[in-house]
Structures are given as C-alpha cells and as structure tokens.
Design a protein around this motif. Structure first.
Motif, PDB file in Angstrom:
ATOM      1  N   ASN A  26     -49.081 -55.285 -14.608  1.00 41.66           N
ATOM      2  CA  ASN A  26     -49.689 -56.604 -14.487  1.00 41.66           C
ATOM      3  C   ASN A  26     -51.160 -56.576 -14.883  1.00 41.66           C
ATOM      4  OD1 ASN A  26     -47.511 -58.260 -13.437  1.00 41.66           O
ATOM      5  ND2 ASN A  26     -47.548 -56.805 -11.747  1.00 41.66           N
ATOM      6  N   TRP A  28     -52.406 -57.923 -18.120  1.00 39.78           N
ATOM      7  CA  TRP A  28     -52.538 -58.623 -19.391  1.00 39.78           C
ATOM      8  C   TRP A  28     -53.892 -59.293 -19.491  1.00 39.78           C
ATOM      9  CZ3 TRP A  28     -48.664 -60.030 -23.295  1.00 39.78           C
ATOM     10  CH2 TRP A  28     -47.541 -59.207 -23.240  1.00 39.78           C
ATOM     11  N   SER A  39     -56.489 -58.927 -11.798  1.00 39.00           N
ATOM     12  CA  SER A  39     -55.678 -58.789 -13.007  1.00 39.00           C
ATOM     13  C   SER A  39     -54.448 -59.677 -12.925  1.00 39.00           C
ATOM     14  CB  SER A  39     -55.271 -57.333 -13.220  1.00 39.00           C
ATOM     15  OG  SER A  39     -54.422 -56.901 -12.192  1.00 39.00           O
ATOM     16  N   SER A  40     -54.046 -60.139 -14.068  1.00 43.44           N
ATOM     17  CA  SER A  40     -52.899 -61.020 -14.168  1.00 43.44           C
ATOM     18  C   SER A  40     -51.953 -60.456 -15.222  1.00 43.44           C
ATOM     19  CB  SER A  40     -53.372 -62.416 -14.576  1.00 43.44           C
ATOM     20  OG  SER A  40     -52.285 -63.215 -14.932  1.00 43.44           O
ATOM     21  N   GLY A  41     -50.669 -60.502 -14.935  1.00 47.93           N
ATOM     22  CA  GLY A  41     -49.672 -60.011 -15.875  1.00 47.93           C
ATOM     23  C   GLY A  41     -48.610 -61.053 -16.127  1.00 47.93           C
ATOM     24  N   TRP A  43     -45.873 -61.070 -14.342  1.00 49.57           N
ATOM     25  CA  TRP A  43     -45.092 -61.239 -13.123  1.00 49.57           C
ATOM     26  C   TRP A  43     -45.946 -61.556 -11.906  1.00 49.57           C
ATOM     27  CZ3 TRP A  43     -40.381 -61.240 -15.064  1.00 49.57           C
ATOM     28  CH2 TRP A  43     -40.123 -60.481 -16.212  1.00 49.57           C
ATOM     29  N   LEU A  44     -47.120 -60.915 -11.774  1.00 43.95           N
ATOM     30  CA  LEU A  44     -47.927 -61.040 -10.558  1.00 43.95           C
ATOM     31  C   LEU A  44     -49.405 -61.223 -10.882  1.00 43.95           C
ATOM     32  CD1 LEU A  44     -46.366 -58.069  -8.556  1.00 43.95           C
ATOM     33  CD2 LEU A  44     -45.872 -60.481  -8.220  1.00 43.95           C
ATOM     34  N   CYS A  46     -52.912 -59.857  -9.286  1.00 47.39           N
ATOM     35  CA  CYS A  46     -53.342 -58.795  -8.372  1.00 47.39           C
ATOM     36  C   CYS A  46     -54.861 -58.776  -8.237  1.00 47.39           C
ATOM     37  CB  CYS A  46     -52.883 -57.429  -8.888  1.00 47.39           C
ATOM     38  SG  CYS A  46     -51.110 -57.273  -9.097  1.00 47.39           S
ATOM     39  N   CYS A  50     -51.053 -57.736  -4.550  1.00 41.94           N
ATOM     40  CA  CYS A  50     -50.423 -58.534  -5.594  1.00 41.94           C
ATOM     41  C   CYS A  50     -49.618 -59.663  -4.972  1.00 41.94           C
ATOM     42  CB  CYS A  50     -49.510 -57.665  -6.448  1.00 41.94           C
ATOM     43  SG  CYS A  50     -50.411 -56.473  -7.427  1.00 41.94           S
ATOM     44  N   LEU A  53     -47.694 -65.127  -9.261  1.00 43.46           N
ATOM     45  CA  LEU A  53     -48.561 -65.607 -10.324  1.00 43.46           C
ATOM     46  C   LEU A  53     -48.631 -67.132 -10.275  1.00 43.46           C
ATOM     47  CD1 LEU A  53     -50.154 -64.542 -12.792  1.00 43.46           C
ATOM     48  CD2 LEU A  53     -48.102 -64.932 -14.138  1.00 43.46           C
ATOM     49  N   GLN A  67     -41.716 -63.737 -20.742  1.00 34.92           N
ATOM     50  CA  GLN A  67     -40.993 -62.702 -20.006  1.00 34.92           C
ATOM     51  C   GLN A  67     -39.671 -62.358 -20.688  1.00 34.92           C
ATOM     52  OE1 GLN A  67     -40.635 -64.634 -16.216  1.00 34.92           O
ATOM     53  NE2 GLN A  67     -42.616 -63.899 -15.477  1.00 34.92           N
ATOM     54  N   CYS A 137     -52.332 -53.936 -21.169  1.00 31.73           N
ATOM     55  CA  CYS A 137     -50.939 -54.305 -21.458  1.00 31.73           C
ATOM     56  C   CYS A 137     -50.855 -55.247 -22.655  1.00 31.73           C
ATOM     57  CB  CYS A 137     -50.293 -54.947 -20.240  1.00 31.73           C
ATOM     58  SG  CYS A 137     -50.042 -53.801 -18.899  1.00 31.73           S
TER      59      CYS A 137
END
Length: 161
Positions: A26, A28, A39-41, A43-44, A46, A50, A53, A67, A137
């Motif tokens: 997570n 991105w 941080s953001s991905g 899915w979550l 954090c 976490c 999102l 996804q 990522c």
C-alpha cells in the motif's frame, strides 16, 4: 541463445515478483502529515495503522477497475511464464513463442490500463492538506509495464533453436 533465454526468463520472474509487490503493498502515494508518513495503495490507507481506503462514490468504480486490472496483469504474467516453460519443451525447433508473447502483451495492456486510470483519478488524493508524491509501488508498476512490453516483443521475435 541459451543466455538470451535465461535472461528473458530471469526478467520475466522479476516482473512477476514486482507485479505482486506493487499490487499487494500500500505505497502507491506517500505523504507526510504532522511529521508522520501516510501512504495510500490500492487496498488500504496507512499511517500508524492501516484502515479502509476512503474513496469518493464517483471514484469507487475506478478503484475497483485498477484493482481488477492489476490482478489480471499478475494472472496473465504467470500464465505467460508457465506457457514459456511448457513451450521450451514442446515447441518444435525454428518455431516462435507467439502464444507466450501475446499473453505477455495482454499483461502489458492490463498494466497500462490500471496505472493510467490510477494516474488520472487518484494522484494526490490522500488528503488535500497533505503534500504527496508517488510511492515505490507506483514506480514498480511502471517498470513492470516497460518490462512486460519488452518481454512480450522478445517472445514474439524469439525462435526456438
């Protein structure tokens, strides 16, 4: 020729691993808020822990699409790797790895769609008050995009000797 095949095989395995990491982790988008990393991905979201999102209702379909296409890219990349190994032992001499190359180019297309949608819809959307930048990522996904294209073209050109 053996060195070329081994090199392509190693790059293909590295691409599969990087696709797994970029999809699962997570990171991105990364930003700092009150001296803490956020941080953001896919899915979550954090910070210290976490959580879900937060996505606007009009962006929910775009996130699901990103996804889905990242998961599809992993599936097609693994299928192409298995097909390459199978074709090494079953393909006649002088034939090309067309099916493997085509499958890898489908993987390339899935990565292109996923990363393009993410870039257009979610860049900088952690929070308006947080200055953010792309995480590792996101960069890995673009590297996988380049590698999968190169590998796909090499499979199409490569002949079994």
């Amino acid at each position: 020729m053996l060195v070329l095949l081994a090199g392509i095989f190693v790059v293909h395995i590295a691409t599969v691993i990087m696709l797994f990491v970029s999809t699962i982790a997570n990171v991105w988008m990364v930003g700092t808020y009150n001296y803490e990393t956020v941080s953001s991905g896919l899915w979550l979201l954090c910070n210290k822990t976490c959580g879900e999102l937060p996505v606007r209702s009009d962006d929910a379909a775009s996130l699901k699409t990103v996804q889905a296409f990242m998961i599809l890219s992993i599936i097609f990349s693994v299928i192409a790797l298995v097909m390459f190994i199978a074709q090494l032992f079953t393909l006649e001499k002088g034939k090309r790895f067309y099916i493997t190359g085509a499958t890898m180019l489908v993987c390339w297309l899935c990565i292109l769609i996923a990363v393009s949608i993410y870039t257009a819809r979610f860049t900088g959307q952690i929070s308006p008050s947080i200055s953010s930048h792309h995480g590792y990522c996101f960069i890995l996904a673009w590297i996988c995009f380049c590698f999968s294209f190169i590998i796909g073209i090499l499979y199409l050109v490569l002949r079994k000797k």
